[in-house]
Design an enzyme around this catalytic site. Structure first.
Site, mmCIF file in Angstrom:
data_model
loop_
_atom_site.group_PDB
_atom_site.id
_atom_site.type_symbol
_atom_site.label_atom_id
_atom_site.label_comp_id
_atom_site.label_asym_id
_atom_site.label_seq_id
_atom_site.Cartn_x
_atom_site.Cartn_y
_atom_site.Cartn_z
ATOM 1 N N ASP A 83 34.573 39.087 29.373
ATOM 2 C CA ASP A 83 34.108 38.551 30.661
ATOM 3 C C ASP A 83 35.345 38.198 31.495
ATOM 4 O OD1 ASP A 83 31.468 36.675 31.824
ATOM 5 O OD2 ASP A 83 33.489 36.203 32.490
ATOM 6 N N ASP A 127 30.777 41.793 35.659
ATOM 7 C CA ASP A 127 32.086 41.458 35.081
ATOM 8 C C ASP A 127 32.050 41.238 33.566
ATOM 9 O OD1 ASP A 127 30.987 38.888 34.860
ATOM 10 O OD2 ASP A 127 32.916 37.939 35.283
ATOM 11 N N GLU A 128 31.104 41.898 32.922
ATOM 12 C CA GLU A 128 30.942 41.657 31.480
ATOM 13 C C GLU A 128 30.607 42.920 30.713
ATOM 14 O OE1 GLU A 128 28.061 38.468 30.137
ATOM 15 O OE2 GLU A 128 28.616 37.859 32.170
HETATM 16 P P1 DGT Z 1 34.299 32.588 34.989
HETATM 17 O O1 DGT Z 1 33.659 33.697 34.206
HETATM 18 O O2 DGT Z 1 33.702 31.274 34.710
HETATM 19 O O3 DGT Z 1 35.784 32.565 34.871
HETATM 20 O O4 DGT Z 1 34.007 32.851 36.541
HETATM 21 P P2 DGT Z 1 33.256 34.065 37.245
HETATM 22 O O5 DGT Z 1 33.448 33.908 38.712
HETATM 23 O O6 DGT Z 1 33.736 35.376 36.702
HETATM 24 O O7 DGT Z 1 31.745 33.773 36.884
HETATM 25 P P3 DGT Z 1 30.634 34.662 36.191
HETATM 26 O O8 DGT Z 1 31.206 35.463 35.072
HETATM 27 O O9 DGT Z 1 29.518 33.749 35.872
HETATM 28 O O10 DGT Z 1 30.127 35.641 37.333
HETATM 29 C C1 DGT Z 1 30.798 36.854 37.654
HETATM 30 C C2 DGT Z 1 30.739 37.081 39.138
HETATM 31 O O11 DGT Z 1 29.378 37.095 39.571
HETATM 32 C C3 DGT Z 1 31.408 35.981 39.950
HETATM 33 O O12 DGT Z 1 32.807 36.225 40.158
HETATM 34 C C4 DGT Z 1 30.635 35.985 41.230
HETATM 35 C C5 DGT Z 1 29.255 36.430 40.823
HETATM 36 N N1 DGT Z 1 28.366 35.245 40.750
HETATM 37 C C6 DGT Z 1 28.294 34.334 39.767
HETATM 38 N N2 DGT Z 1 27.438 33.351 40.057
HETATM 39 C C7 DGT Z 1 26.901 33.662 41.281
HETATM 40 C C8 DGT Z 1 25.960 33.037 42.140
HETATM 41 O O13 DGT Z 1 25.399 31.974 41.858
HETATM 42 N N3 DGT Z 1 25.683 33.691 43.329
HETATM 43 C C9 DGT Z 1 26.298 34.877 43.677
HETATM 44 N N4 DGT Z 1 25.990 35.473 44.827
HETATM 45 N N5 DGT Z 1 27.198 35.474 42.893
HETATM 46 C C10 DGT Z 1 27.512 34.877 41.715
HETATM 47 CA CA CA Z 2 33.344 35.915 34.540
HETATM 48 CA CA CA Z 3 30.023 36.988 33.741
#
Ligand code: DGT
Ligand code: CA
Ligand code: CA
Length: 375
Positions: A22, A121-122
């Protein structure tokens, strides 16, 4: 009954080893690479709804912005209040993030037995064969993958390794960002023991509430509870599913999702608007696409070129050519698209480009035994 004998040719089933990967603050990290001037600052990626200037929600924030209290899902207006002066707010650009994901997934496919992309992203990767059932070998594969992604895409990711998808996913969550966590088969019980039920992957908030109301607070309590008690509260196969999860048991296979497109991107050695130079790079990339088209046994309908010019804008040009597996024809179409783009954008230099075939159709026909043996 005949006694069951293990013949010398029979092999003991290999240890299943699954990797879950991820990316860390995915959209934000991709934007930081695209816009070096924002690196080191808190970055918030927004889905602007367009109704008023700041209406909409936060898609993600980099770790610097998270320290200020900005979180995914939060209204942009809230995030503005939490943000510092140097915090950068950007609109999200899903097409661009998909390009990055596709490129990395294509690379990861070659590093495992089977790849299942689970979200933008996974991915899950079955490496049982590639690691020959060795946890050390699997860890080395994961370390190499992390290094490749860092070198080629300047991104970090968190990796979990486990005996199944559930444990791999939860191991990955244990250390973030840039983590690498291994939970071996023999360590599953210990890993699960300490976990509150709300931390078990795939158990929703409603179920957690019900479990709490039953005084079942930890995975250990759930694993050891009387199934009859669960059956009073949950229908179908849910009681079994919950107990399996609590024990870290998950037999679901890593299944390849059928990709909708095959693409190859490349950064030119030097920025160029020389049609011949760029076309020859394209021919090389088409060779890669051809291999993938053959390996996946697919036909495609649409050909696209992706161009990133020196001002870092990304452009896509597409043409529909009718269902075919003819990559030579696709390359000719791509070259035409390129020529048209260069004619319309004189003076602009290309920094990075890609070729893509999409609207894939998968052949259902069985591989011949020969094909299979040659794999
Ligand atoms: P992390 O994995 O905690 O380091 O951070 P992220 O940003 O990679 O979070 P993740 O893996 O839950 O989600 C991957 C991508 O999906 C993130 O960069 C943006 C999108 N995403 C996540 N949550 C939301 C949301 O609530 N709304 C929208 N529109 N997109 C989201
Ligand atoms: Ca992520
Ligand atoms: Ca993710």
């Amino acid at each position: 009954m005949e006694p069951f004998l293990i013949s010398p040719h029979q092999t003991i089933p290999m240890q299943r080893i699954i990797i879950h990967l991820d990316f860390d603050s995915f959209y934000a990290s991709v934007e930081e690479n695209r816009k070096p001037e924002i690196r080191g600052k808190p970055v918030v990626i927004c889905v602007f709804s367009g109704r008023t200037v700041d209406s909409g929600a936060v898609a993600t924030a980099n770790y610097k912005a998270r320290e200020l209290g900005v979180k995914a899902g939060m209204p942009i207006m809230f995030a503005r209040r939490k943000a510092s002066e140097e915090t950068v707010f950007l609109p999200y650009d899903i097409e661009y993030y998909r390009e990055v994901t596709d490129r990395i997934m294509a690379m990861l496919e070659d590093e495992c037995d089977v790849l299942e992309q689970a979200s933008i992203d996974e991915a899950y990767m079955d490496v049982s064969e590639k690691s020959r059932g060795s946890w050390e070998a699997a860890e080395a594969i994961a370390a190499r993958i992390k290094q490749m992604i860092r070198e080629q895409e300047n991104l970090t990711c968190s990796i979990g390794i486990g005996p199944n998808k559930l444990m791999a996913k939860m191991a990955g969550k244990a250390r973030k960002p840039d983590g690498l966590t291994v939970v071996r088969e023999k360590d599953v019980a210990e890993f699960m023991e300490k976990l509150p039920v709300e931390k078990i992957h795939g158990i929703g908030t409603k179920t957690v509430e019900t479990l709490h109301s039953m005084k079942i607070m930890t995975a250990k309590e759930l694993a050891q509870c009387n199934p009859l008690v669960l059956e009073q509260k949950f229908g179908g196969n849910k009681p079994q599913l919950l107990m399996d999860k609590a024990k870290g048991v998950d037999e679901s296979p890593v299944e390849p999702r059928q990709a909708q497109q095959i693409s190859k991107m490349k950064t030119l050695k030097e920025d160029s608007n020389d049609p011949e130079k760029i076309a020859s790079e394209m021919a090389e990339m088409a060779g890669y696409v051809r291999k993938k088209v053959e390996k996946k046994n697919v036909t495609f309908r649409t050909v696209s070129i992706i161009l990133i010019d020196t001002q870092l804008g990304m452009q896509t040009r597409s043409e529909t050519i009718g269902q075919t597996d003819d990559v030579t024809n696709a390359l000719a179409t791509a070259k035409n698209l390129l020529q048209k783009y260069l004619n319309e954008n004189r003076g602009k230099k290309i920094r990075r480009l890609g070729i893509r075939v999409s609207n894939l159709e998968y052949e259902k026909k069985q591989r011949s035994l020969d094909d299979f043996l040659q794999r």
